[in-house]
Design an enzyme around this catalytic site. Structure first.
Site, PDB file in Angstrom:
ATOM      1  N   CYS A  38      78.462 -14.329  28.189  1.00 50.22           N
ATOM      2  CA  CYS A  38      78.608 -15.765  28.400  1.00 50.22           C
ATOM      3  C   CYS A  38      78.422 -16.507  27.082  1.00 50.22           C
ATOM      4  O   CYS A  38      77.555 -16.167  26.281  1.00 50.22           O
ATOM      5  CB  CYS A  38      77.613 -16.263  29.439  1.00 50.22           C
ATOM      6  N   HIS A  82      73.840 -14.937  38.029  1.00 53.08           N
ATOM      7  CA  HIS A  82      72.700 -15.275  37.188  1.00 53.08           C
ATOM      8  C   HIS A  82      71.904 -14.011  36.890  1.00 53.08           C
ATOM      9  O   HIS A  82      71.967 -13.017  37.629  1.00 53.08           O
ATOM     10  CB  HIS A  82      71.821 -16.311  37.883  1.00 53.08           C
ATOM     11  N   GLU A  84      68.742 -13.377  37.174  1.00 49.60           N
ATOM     12  CA  GLU A  84      67.798 -13.030  38.238  1.00 49.60           C
ATOM     13  C   GLU A  84      68.500 -12.305  39.382  1.00 49.60           C
ATOM     14  O   GLU A  84      67.992 -11.306  39.901  1.00 49.60           O
ATOM     15  CB  GLU A  84      67.109 -14.287  38.808  1.00 49.60           C
ATOM     16  N   CYS A 110      67.290 -21.285  39.235  1.00 53.14           N
ATOM     17  CA  CYS A 110      67.939 -22.313  40.038  1.00 53.14           C
ATOM     18  C   CYS A 110      67.511 -22.134  41.503  1.00 53.14           C
ATOM     19  O   CYS A 110      66.810 -21.173  41.841  1.00 53.14           O
ATOM     20  CB  CYS A 110      69.460 -22.205  39.907  1.00 53.14           C
ATOM     21  N   CYS A 113      68.734 -18.713  43.090  1.00 49.81           N
ATOM     22  CA  CYS A 113      67.954 -17.567  42.615  1.00 49.81           C
ATOM     23  C   CYS A 113      66.528 -17.613  43.161  1.00 49.81           C
ATOM     24  O   CYS A 113      65.936 -16.570  43.446  1.00 49.81           O
ATOM     25  CB  CYS A 113      67.950 -17.507  41.094  1.00 49.81           C
ATOM     26  N   TYR A 131      65.151 -25.455  32.844  1.00 49.24           N
ATOM     27  CA  TYR A 131      66.519 -25.736  33.269  1.00 49.24           C
ATOM     28  C   TYR A 131      66.599 -27.216  33.613  1.00 49.24           C
ATOM     29  O   TYR A 131      65.580 -27.854  33.889  1.00 49.24           O
ATOM     30  CB  TYR A 131      66.862 -24.839  34.478  1.00 49.24           C
TER      31      TYR A 131
END
Length: 157
Positions: A38, A82, A84, A110, A113, A131
């Site tokens: 990413c 993600h 996690e 998030c 997750c 975040y």
């Protein structure tokens, strides 16, 4: 010199020893994040139980997909996993379980997750970057999961 170091470690409190372990595992998660393809953000995660890493993950596309996380407008593709989620689902394919473990993740989880973390039986989450949304952390706290923020940049020697 070595004896002095050993004495210092022996004199550390349980909390100080845990903090040192937390810093090490969080640094390892940050290094693991470098595996991500990413561009916008690289996130790494480790699941640790009884001082052993039992799973790891980083954000990226599902197995078999091209390793491109963003579209032409630099927006993250909706199917990117993600870190996690990757670490927790990897546990599902192993003989390990995460009951009572600690999740180390480079960015706070998030909401989606956080749900996986709760269901996986993880009891502690240590993260190194805030975040933009806090709803995941709020849900973890509501589930009585210990949440600890460590600014890794401030703690590097």
């Amino acid at each position: 010199m070595q004896d002095t170091h050993r004495t210092t470690i022996e004199e550390m409190t349980k909390e100080e020893k845990q903090h040192q372990l937390d810093l090490r595992y969080l640094r390892m998660a940050r290094i693991w994040s470098e595996n991500s393809y990413c561009v916008r953000r690289q996130v790494g995660a480790l699941v640790v139980k009884d001082k052993m890493v039992i799973s790891d993950g980083y954000n990226g596309t599902p197995s078999g997909f091209e390793n491109v996380c963003e579209d032409d407008q630099n927006v993250t593709k909706p199917y990117v996993l993600h870190a996690e989620a990757n670490a927790i689902t990897k546990l599902a394919r192993s003989n390990n379980n995460s009951e009572g473990s600690t999740l180390y993740v480079t960015a706070s989880p998030c909401l989606e997750c956080a749900k996986l973390i709760i269901q996986a039986g993880i009891k502690r989450v240590v993260y190194g970057e805030e975040y933009r949304l806090s709803d995941g952390l709020d849900l973890l706290r509501r589930a009585n999961i210990e949440v600890k923020y460590i600014n890794i940049k401030e703690n590097e020697s």
